[in-house]
Design a protein around this motif. Structure first.
Motif, PDB file in Angstrom:
ATOM      1  N   PHE A  25       0.806  -1.217   0.000  1.00  0.00           N
ATOM      2  CA  PHE A  25       0.000   0.000   0.000  1.00  0.00           C
ATOM      3  C   PHE A  25       0.845   1.275   0.000  1.00  0.00           C
ATOM      4  O   PHE A  25       0.337   2.340  -0.355  1.00  0.00           O
ATOM      5  CB  PHE A  25      -0.975   0.013   1.177  1.00  0.00           C
ATOM      6  CG  PHE A  25      -2.189  -0.842   0.950  1.00  0.00           C
ATOM      7  CD1 PHE A  25      -3.041  -0.585  -0.111  1.00  0.00           C
ATOM      8  CD2 PHE A  25      -2.467  -1.903   1.785  1.00  0.00           C
ATOM      9  CE1 PHE A  25      -4.163  -1.372  -0.330  1.00  0.00           C
ATOM     10  CE2 PHE A  25      -3.581  -2.693   1.578  1.00  0.00           C
ATOM     11  CZ  PHE A  25      -4.429  -2.430   0.520  1.00  0.00           C
ATOM     12  N   TYR A  29      -0.222   5.133  -1.106  1.00  0.00           N
ATOM     13  CA  TYR A  29      -0.531   6.033   0.002  1.00  0.00           C
ATOM     14  C   TYR A  29       0.759   6.533   0.641  1.00  0.00           C
ATOM     15  O   TYR A  29       1.741   5.804   0.744  1.00  0.00           O
ATOM     16  CB  TYR A  29      -1.386   5.315   1.056  1.00  0.00           C
ATOM     17  CG  TYR A  29      -2.739   4.930   0.529  1.00  0.00           C
ATOM     18  CD1 TYR A  29      -3.810   5.799   0.603  1.00  0.00           C
ATOM     19  CD2 TYR A  29      -2.938   3.690  -0.083  1.00  0.00           C
ATOM     20  CE1 TYR A  29      -5.057   5.452   0.091  1.00  0.00           C
ATOM     21  CE2 TYR A  29      -4.171   3.331  -0.592  1.00  0.00           C
ATOM     22  CZ  TYR A  29      -5.221   4.213  -0.499  1.00  0.00           C
ATOM     23  OH  TYR A  29      -6.440   3.871  -1.010  1.00  0.00           O
ATOM     24  N   GLU A  73      -7.110  -1.378   3.064  1.00  0.00           N
ATOM     25  CA  GLU A  73      -7.248  -0.378   2.014  1.00  0.00           C
ATOM     26  C   GLU A  73      -8.321   0.653   2.355  1.00  0.00           C
ATOM     27  O   GLU A  73      -8.116   1.855   2.182  1.00  0.00           O
ATOM     28  CB  GLU A  73      -7.574  -1.034   0.675  1.00  0.00           C
ATOM     29  CG  GLU A  73      -7.690  -0.011  -0.440  1.00  0.00           C
ATOM     30  CD  GLU A  73      -7.964  -0.626  -1.798  1.00  0.00           C
ATOM     31  OE1 GLU A  73      -7.383  -0.124  -2.781  1.00  0.00           O
ATOM     32  OE2 GLU A  73      -8.737  -1.602  -1.875  1.00  0.00           O
ATOM     33  N   LYS A  77      -7.614   4.561   2.810  1.00  0.00           N
ATOM     34  CA  LYS A  77      -8.328   5.471   1.910  1.00  0.00           C
ATOM     35  C   LYS A  77      -9.066   6.556   2.703  1.00  0.00           C
ATOM     36  O   LYS A  77      -9.124   7.714   2.300  1.00  0.00           O
ATOM     37  CB  LYS A  77      -9.323   4.669   1.060  1.00  0.00           C
ATOM     38  CG  LYS A  77      -9.944   5.437  -0.076  1.00  0.00           C
ATOM     39  CD  LYS A  77     -10.982   4.591  -0.819  1.00  0.00           C
ATOM     40  CE  LYS A  77     -10.367   3.344  -1.410  1.00  0.00           C
ATOM     41  NZ  LYS A  77     -11.328   2.563  -2.215  1.00  0.00           N
ATOM     42  N   ARG A  82      -3.633   9.864  -0.764  1.00  0.00           N
ATOM     43  CA  ARG A  82      -3.016   9.034  -1.798  1.00  0.00           C
ATOM     44  C   ARG A  82      -1.778   9.747  -2.326  1.00  0.00           C
ATOM     45  O   ARG A  82      -1.727  10.971  -2.358  1.00  0.00           O
ATOM     46  CB  ARG A  82      -3.982   8.784  -2.956  1.00  0.00           C
ATOM     47  CG  ARG A  82      -5.112   7.853  -2.569  1.00  0.00           C
ATOM     48  CD  ARG A  82      -5.982   7.520  -3.758  1.00  0.00           C
ATOM     49  NE  ARG A  82      -5.329   6.644  -4.700  1.00  0.00           N
ATOM     50  CZ  ARG A  82      -5.380   5.305  -4.665  1.00  0.00           C
ATOM     51  NH1 ARG A  82      -6.051   4.719  -3.719  1.00  0.00           N
ATOM     52  NH2 ARG A  82      -4.775   4.588  -5.579  1.00  0.00           N
TER      53      ARG A  82
END
Length: 86
Positions: A25, A29, A73, A77, A82
């Motif tokens: 991730f 991010y 995720e 989020k 991001r």
């Protein structure tokens, strides 16, 4: 840059999987992983010994039962920006 706290211990296959998921991730991010071995701090050991791996994202904690792609995720989020597209 934001920090994601990752409570872990050595010789833990679930922890290894969770760390790999977090590293994946990081491509999308903006965060650093603050890796904390629960055996180096009595308070962490008492709080997390039955729950590791535990990931703390801006105060939201996900434990071993919540450590799946979709949950991680969705939490990232919701709470972290991001990365800019490269």
């Amino acid at each position: 840059m934001e920090k994601v706290i990752f409570y872990t211990k050595e010789n833990c296959s679930l922890c290894d999987d969770a760390e790999s998921l977090l590293e994946l991730f990081q491509q999308d991010y903006a965060f650093e992983i603050d890796k904390r071995d629960i055996y180096t701090n009595d308070a962490w050991l008492e709080a997390y010994h039955l729950l590791i791996p535990v990931v703390d994202i801006k105060g939201i904690q996900l434990n071993c039962e919540q450590m799946d792609f979709g949950t991680v995720e969705e939490t990232l989020k919701t709470y972290l920006p991001r990365e800019a597209q490269k």
